[in-house]
Design an enzyme around this catalytic site. Structure first.
Site, PDB file in Angstrom:
ATOM      1  N   HIS A 103      -7.254  -9.948   1.282  1.00 35.63           N
ATOM      2  CA  HIS A 103      -6.858  -9.751   2.113  1.00 35.63           C
ATOM      3  C   HIS A 103      -7.529 -10.995   3.231  1.00 35.63           C
ATOM      4  CE1 HIS A 103      -6.227  -5.331   2.165  1.00 35.63           C
ATOM      5  NE2 HIS A 103      -4.744  -5.741   2.617  1.00 35.63           N
ATOM      6  N   ASP A 124       3.499  -4.424   1.870  1.00 37.43           N
ATOM      7  CA  ASP A 124       2.307  -4.258   3.058  1.00 37.43           C
ATOM      8  C   ASP A 124       2.096  -3.078   3.766  1.00 37.43           C
ATOM      9  OD1 ASP A 124       0.174  -4.164   3.970  1.00 37.43           O
ATOM     10  OD2 ASP A 124       0.221  -6.200   5.026  1.00 37.43           O
ATOM     11  N   ARG A 160      -5.263   1.464  12.402  1.00 39.98           N
ATOM     12  CA  ARG A 160      -6.053   1.907  11.135  1.00 39.98           C
ATOM     13  C   ARG A 160      -6.908   3.360  11.393  1.00 39.98           C
ATOM     14  NH1 ARG A 160     -11.631  -1.382   8.708  1.00 39.98           N
ATOM     15  NH2 ARG A 160     -12.848  -0.264  10.809  1.00 39.98           N
ATOM     16  N   GLN A 165       1.200   4.546   2.562  1.00 37.62           N
ATOM     17  CA  GLN A 165       2.101   4.324   3.562  1.00 37.62           C
ATOM     18  C   GLN A 165       2.882   4.040   4.139  1.00 37.62           C
ATOM     19  OE1 GLN A 165      -0.691   0.633   4.615  1.00 37.62           O
ATOM     20  NE2 GLN A 165      -1.781   0.554   4.483  1.00 37.62           N
ATOM     21  N   HIS A 220       0.997  -1.308  -0.305  1.00 34.49           N
ATOM     22  CA  HIS A 220      -0.223   0.139  -0.352  1.00 34.49           C
ATOM     23  C   HIS A 220       1.000   1.249   0.033  1.00 34.49           C
ATOM     24  CE1 HIS A 220      -3.453  -2.976   0.750  1.00 34.49           C
ATOM     25  NE2 HIS A 220      -3.097  -2.893   2.170  1.00 34.49           N
ATOM     26  N   ARG A 231     -14.782  -8.687   4.670  1.00 40.08           N
ATOM     27  CA  ARG A 231     -15.540  -7.222   4.765  1.00 40.08           C
ATOM     28  C   ARG A 231     -16.247  -6.748   4.144  1.00 40.08           C
ATOM     29  NH1 ARG A 231     -10.626  -6.830   7.855  1.00 40.08           N
ATOM     30  NH2 ARG A 231     -10.359  -4.938   7.009  1.00 40.08           N
ATOM     31  N   HIS A 253      -1.641 -12.109   3.584  1.00 37.04           N
ATOM     32  CA  HIS A 253      -1.751 -13.056   5.742  1.00 37.04           C
ATOM     33  C   HIS A 253      -2.390 -14.348   5.238  1.00 37.04           C
ATOM     34  CE1 HIS A 253      -1.145  -8.201   5.682  1.00 37.04           C
ATOM     35  NE2 HIS A 253      -2.341  -8.064   5.214  1.00 37.04           N
ATOM     36  N   HIS A 298     -11.492  -5.959  -1.706  1.00 37.63           N
ATOM     37  CA  HIS A 298     -10.835  -5.871  -0.301  1.00 37.63           C
ATOM     38  C   HIS A 298     -10.171  -6.970   0.867  1.00 37.63           C
ATOM     39  CE1 HIS A 298      -9.285  -4.496   3.455  1.00 37.63           C
ATOM     40  NE2 HIS A 298      -8.633  -3.251   2.863  1.00 37.63           N
TER      41      HIS A 298
HETATM   42 ZN   LIG Z   1      -3.005  -5.235   2.899  1.00 34.13          ZN
END
Ligand SMILES: [Zn+2]
Length: 455
Positions: free
Chosen positions: A232, A320, A82, A61, A58, A210, A269, A207
């Protein structure tokens, strides 16, 4: 046709000496010949190893590394991190994203990565309104990759909900949210760019469970049936609990019950797996996207790598959240997590590859190449000439044999010394310095001055 002569090189078939690669104008290896003669081309001194594909990044980040390391509550966790991350990305304009991406990809290249899969979910303007051109933010990322010279697999992320069962999104997620129709428009625009750009590969990425429902994932799988498909999954215990509460199943269990998960998939993950899930994931040939340093930073948990490897599972590595930009440190951390967990040494190996460094490097390279959908699985005919050189005059390498080079790279200080990095046969990093380093970093600092003043 470019010719490069190598004194020592790790080919897809293993270590070799005195090898000449013929490379076509697009940077692909046309032939591999054994020859002492290097009169025709440049000689690469030291030892060359293939560069590593980075299967999960990402980019934005990178600019908040270190900003979320202060305990904010008695139960500081992924979820409090987050919140900080959402606050930071609220401020970003497309030109900020280009500057941060260029800086990051330059640094990743210096750290041994020669291709990146960008899991890109920041799509809309700061108010949450889509830009007139839906692909504007994606183009900002692609431009950053172009500036740094990094081949990119762009994974435009589909994000529609705040939680399992189609919960409505939160305001912090307003820049991510798309309907399937919007996503189709975005994806079609990116497909047009992909046709003109040899350094751009496209994939599809819901994504997480969720953020996308079963019906939406069914539709996303039809978008481009051959491309990489990333998600993810099972990163956090809370996610497991929420999934059981909504679907009556654990996330990976539910995924395999509802979809034909195969080698096209990258499960990012997959930290929390039961034994049955480990066996099923390994058997499906899906690539597990491990990001050991980010998973440690976020307190996610430890992936059951020893067991997964005993089932011949496929994996690759990603940077990541981009707190550490070095292939060796990422792989070292993967092995050390297992050593601490099992109280053993040299845990992640196989009978064919008893050297831990070689095993980890080879496995994560082939898994990463598959997850990126790029011709990047090692130095062989048809692959791109993406490689990193090791300086054999460095005290850690001096006088050692080839068999130990990757062990030294991963488990000694040598990983931090200056290397050369070639992308498609072109030298992009010389002695640890990127060819556009000054300009890229100057631009990055100018953008950071503005962003940090507003934080
Ligand atoms: Zn990620």
């Amino acid at each position: 046709m470019q010719q490069l002569h190598f004194e020592q090189i790790l080919l897809a078939t293993g270590w070799d000496k005195d090898i000449t690669l013929k490379i076509d104008p697009s940077g692909y290896i046309q032939s591999i010949e054994r020859t002492k003669s290097h009169e025709m081309g440049e000689t690469i001194t030291g030892a060359a190893i293939p560069g590593m594909p980075n299967l999960h990044s990402h980019a934005f980040q990178r600019a908040m590394a270190g900003l979320a390391e202060k305990r904010s509550s008695p139960t500081d966790s992924f979820w409090s991190w987050r919140k900080v991350m959402y606050g930071f990305l609220d401020m970003l304009e497309p030109e900020d994203v280009t500057a941060i991406t260029a800086q990051l990809y330059m640094e990743l290249m210096r750290g041994g990565y020669t291709a990146v899969a960008e899991f890109h979910y920041l799509h809309h303007s700061r108010t949450g309104q889509p830009y007139e051109d839906m692909s504007l933010m994606s183009q900002a990322v692609i431009e950053g990759a172009r500036v740094a010279g990094m081949p990119i697999t762009l994974l435009p992320v589909f994000y529609a909900h705040a939680g399992f069962g189609g919960l409505p999104p939160e305001s912090g997620q307003r820049r991510f949210i798309n309907t399937l129709d919007n996503y189709q428009e975005l994806f079609s625009a990116l497909q047009r760019l992909e046709m003109q750009d040899p350094n751009l590969t496209l994939g599809v990425a819901p994504h997480s469970l969720r953020a996308a429902t079963k019906e939406e994932i069914v539709e996303l799988l039809k978008f481009s049936p051959e491309t990489p498909f990333h998600i993810h999954i099972a990163e956090q215990q809370k996610e497991i609990e929420d999934c059981i509460a909504s679907y009556g199943r654990r996330p990976v269990e539910w995924l395999y019950e509802n979809f034909d998960v195969n080698k096209r998939w990258c499960l990012v993950h997959a930290t929390h797996l039961t034994d049955a899930e480990i066996i099923q994931t390994a058997k499906s040939k899906a690539v597990v996207g491990l990001c050991p340093l980010t998973e440690a930073n976020l307190g996610d948990g430890i992936f059951p790598a020893k067991r997964f490897i005993s089932e011949e599972g496929s994996f690759g590595i990603g940077s990541d959240s981009n707190i550490c930009l070095n292939v060796a440190r990422e792989l070292e951390s993967l092995e050390y997590g297992q050593r601490l967990l099992h109280q053993e040494r040299n845990v992640l190996t196989s009978t064919a590859f008893p050297n831990t460094g070689h095993f980890l490097y080879k496995k994560s390279m082939s898994g990463g190449a598959r997850a990126l959908g790029q011709p990047h699985g090692g130095l062989q005919v048809g692959a791109r000439a993406n490689f990193v050189t090791l300086d054999l005059e460095h005290p850690d390498f001096y006088g050692r044999d080839q068999e130990n080079f990757l062990n030294i790279l991963l488990f000694s200080a040598a990983a931090d010394f200056k290397t050369d990095v070639y992308i498609a046969g072109e030298k992009m990093v010389a002695q640890g310095r990127h060819k556009r380093e000054e300009e890229i970093t100057r631009t990055y600092k100018a953008h950071m001055s503005k962003l940090l003043a507003n934080l």
